[in-house]
Motif scaffolding. Structure first.
Motif, PDB file in Angstrom:
ATOM      1  N   GLU A 208       0.830  -1.210   0.000  1.00  0.00           N
ATOM      2  CA  GLU A 208       0.000   0.000   0.000  1.00  0.00           C
ATOM      3  C   GLU A 208       0.863   1.258   0.000  1.00  0.00           C
ATOM      4  O   GLU A 208       0.522   2.260  -0.650  1.00  0.00           O
ATOM      5  CB  GLU A 208      -0.934  -0.011   1.204  1.00  0.00           C
ATOM      6  CG  GLU A 208      -2.046  -1.048   1.101  1.00  0.00           C
ATOM      7  CD  GLU A 208      -2.911  -1.094   2.342  1.00  0.00           C
ATOM      8  OE1 GLU A 208      -2.547  -0.430   3.336  1.00  0.00           O
ATOM      9  OE2 GLU A 208      -3.949  -1.778   2.323  1.00  0.00           O
ATOM     10  N   ILE A 209       1.981   1.232   0.730  1.00  0.00           N
ATOM     11  CA  ILE A 209       2.883   2.392   0.728  1.00  0.00           C
ATOM     12  C   ILE A 209       3.478   2.600  -0.666  1.00  0.00           C
ATOM     13  O   ILE A 209       3.581   3.734  -1.156  1.00  0.00           O
ATOM     14  CB  ILE A 209       3.990   2.200   1.779  1.00  0.00           C
ATOM     15  CG1 ILE A 209       3.400   2.289   3.197  1.00  0.00           C
ATOM     16  CG2 ILE A 209       5.082   3.251   1.628  1.00  0.00           C
ATOM     17  CD1 ILE A 209       4.373   1.919   4.294  1.00  0.00           C
ATOM     18  N   ARG A 210       3.848   1.504  -1.345  1.00  0.00           N
ATOM     19  CA  ARG A 210       4.403   1.628  -2.695  1.00  0.00           C
ATOM     20  C   ARG A 210       3.368   2.125  -3.693  1.00  0.00           C
ATOM     21  O   ARG A 210       3.710   2.751  -4.708  1.00  0.00           O
ATOM     22  CB  ARG A 210       4.960   0.280  -3.147  1.00  0.00           C
ATOM     23  CG  ARG A 210       6.252  -0.098  -2.437  1.00  0.00           C
ATOM     24  CD  ARG A 210       6.596  -1.542  -2.664  1.00  0.00           C
ATOM     25  NE  ARG A 210       7.752  -1.948  -1.863  1.00  0.00           N
ATOM     26  CZ  ARG A 210       8.075  -3.208  -1.606  1.00  0.00           C
ATOM     27  NH1 ARG A 210       7.329  -4.195  -2.098  1.00  0.00           N
ATOM     28  NH2 ARG A 210       9.132  -3.501  -0.873  1.00  0.00           N
ATOM     29  N   LEU A 211       2.076   1.839  -3.414  1.00  0.00           N
ATOM     30  CA  LEU A 211       1.027   2.292  -4.320  1.00  0.00           C
ATOM     31  C   LEU A 211       0.605   3.730  -4.069  1.00  0.00           C
ATOM     32  O   LEU A 211      -0.260   4.251  -4.780  1.00  0.00           O
ATOM     33  CB  LEU A 211      -0.197   1.371  -4.185  1.00  0.00           C
ATOM     34  CG  LEU A 211      -0.031  -0.043  -4.758  1.00  0.00           C
ATOM     35  CD1 LEU A 211      -1.233  -0.890  -4.434  1.00  0.00           C
ATOM     36  CD2 LEU A 211       0.192   0.014  -6.261  1.00  0.00           C
ATOM     37  N   GLY A 212       1.157   4.372  -3.036  1.00  0.00           N
ATOM     38  CA  GLY A 212       0.893   5.789  -2.837  1.00  0.00           C
ATOM     39  C   GLY A 212       0.274   6.172  -1.519  1.00  0.00           C
ATOM     40  O   GLY A 212       0.119   7.363  -1.235  1.00  0.00           O
ATOM     41  N   LYS A 213      -0.084   5.212  -0.685  1.00  0.00           N
ATOM     42  CA  LYS A 213      -0.640   5.549   0.617  1.00  0.00           C
ATOM     43  C   LYS A 213       0.469   6.030   1.542  1.00  0.00           C
ATOM     44  O   LYS A 213       1.632   5.657   1.397  1.00  0.00           O
ATOM     45  CB  LYS A 213      -1.337   4.334   1.244  1.00  0.00           C
ATOM     46  CG  LYS A 213      -2.729   4.077   0.735  1.00  0.00           C
ATOM     47  CD  LYS A 213      -3.420   3.022   1.581  1.00  0.00           C
ATOM     48  CE  LYS A 213      -4.850   2.815   1.146  1.00  0.00           C
ATOM     49  NZ  LYS A 213      -5.554   1.823   2.001  1.00  0.00           N
ATOM     50  N   THR A 214       0.083   6.846   2.511  1.00  0.00           N
ATOM     51  CA  THR A 214       1.044   7.254   3.530  1.00  0.00           C
ATOM     52  C   THR A 214       1.266   6.116   4.516  1.00  0.00           C
ATOM     53  O   THR A 214       0.469   5.179   4.605  1.00  0.00           O
ATOM     54  CB  THR A 214       0.540   8.498   4.272  1.00  0.00           C
ATOM     55  OG1 THR A 214      -0.690   8.173   4.949  1.00  0.00           O
ATOM     56  CG2 THR A 214       0.310   9.647   3.312  1.00  0.00           C
TER      57      THR A 214
END
Length: 306
Positions: A208-214
């Motif tokens: 999820e972080i790699r997909l743009g979430k903080t």
């Protein structure tokens, strides 16, 4: 003794010749298979017709129909209900790879199928109308109860497994951070070294972080999917330490000691409950047999005397 030695020598010699012959055959087969495999990979390239022939009847006919039916059913399903079912399935770890639409279809199938089975069983037993209605009600209750009970049990098992893995996960994270890795690198090291509920959740967090979430949003997702107080406290401490600039190693070390202390307290609590749990089988199964063995002959003699 001489004859025995001679016999063993001849036997070993013949066995050696047999093994050598078999080894040559295996080597020849291996060479031929390598050659033919290379020729097949060069000459035979899969086409669409061959793919269609290799696919089964279900993949060619029934799978597209099933996908189209699920797509149409999803359009008629309310968005809020689908979101709630998705949260439940995520908490249970997506058992059997079910989507919310498939879970809803299973519920409807059970709601139709179990009462029909109950009605058929009542007809085979030749019951009256009251018995048939009773069996139909049992089928309806089971259809309503079984899917939710299955999801609750899966969620409970998943939370228990996550709580069991938590101390080792904290130790590995602490060691990785002390070695100089960043928090994201420590999580990736954890994911590569460990398997289980918590590593899979941290792997999802990294994706999820790699997909743009903080990082805050990704870690909050773990807190929502695992209903365990210790994990919620850990995530809150990590987020607070990140916000205030506190050293992450110190926070994880404190959390690790607290989690191990809580695990020790839970073990002591279960040990204190054991004598009470053992009392019921003692009273129901063991004490009556002891009374029968001890008082049985006396009762028989007393009855024979009168």
């Amino acid at each position: 003794m001489l004859y025995v030695t001679f016999f063993f020598t001849i036997t070993l010699f013949l066995y050696g010749l047999y093994v050598l012959k078999e080894e040559r055959k295996k080597r020849l087969k291996r060479r031929l298979s390598n050659v033919f495999d290379r020729i097949e990979t060069k000459e035979s390239e899969p086409t669409e017709d061959s793919d269609k022939q290799q696919r089964s009847l279900y993949q060619r006919i029934f799978a597209p129909i099933w996908k189209e039916f699920k797509r149409s059913f999803k359009k008629s399903m309310p968005g809020e209900k689908e979101a709630k079912l998705e949260v439940k399935l995520l908490k249970a770890g997506n058992p059997l790879g079910m989507t919310p639409v498939e879970f809803r279809l299973i519920q409807i199938g059970l709601f139709i199928g179990l009462p029909l089975l109950a009605w058929g069983y009542a007809q085979l037993m030749q019951l009256h109308s009251g018995g048939i209605v009773f069996f139909l009600l049992i089928g309806l209750v089971l259809a309503l109860f079984i899917p939710n009970f299955y999801i609750k049990q899966k969620t409970k098992q998943r939370n228990h497994a996550a709580l069991k893995e938590l101390p080792d996960i904290l130790d590995l994270l602490t060691v990785s951070l002390e070695a100089g890795l960043g928090f994201d690198s420590a999580i990736s090291k954890l994911v590569s070294k460990k398997e289980g509920v918590l590593p899979s959740e941290f792997h999802r967090c990294l994706e999820e972080i790699r997909l743009g979430k903080t990082r805050r949003e990704a870690l909050s997702g773990i807190r929502e999917r695992l209903d365990v107080d210790e994990i919620k406290m850990l995530i809150s401490s990590i987020l607070q330490a990140e916000k205030l600039g506190i050293g992450m190693v110190q926070v994880l070390r404190v959390q690790s000691s607290e989690v191990r202390e809580q695990r020790k307290q839970r073990a002591e609590e279960e040990a204190m409950k054991a004598p009470i749990k053992m009392l019921f089988p003692l009273v129901i199964f063991i004490f009556p047999t002891i009374f029968i063995v001890l008082l049985g002959p006396a009762v028989i003699d007393f009855l024979n005397a009168f």
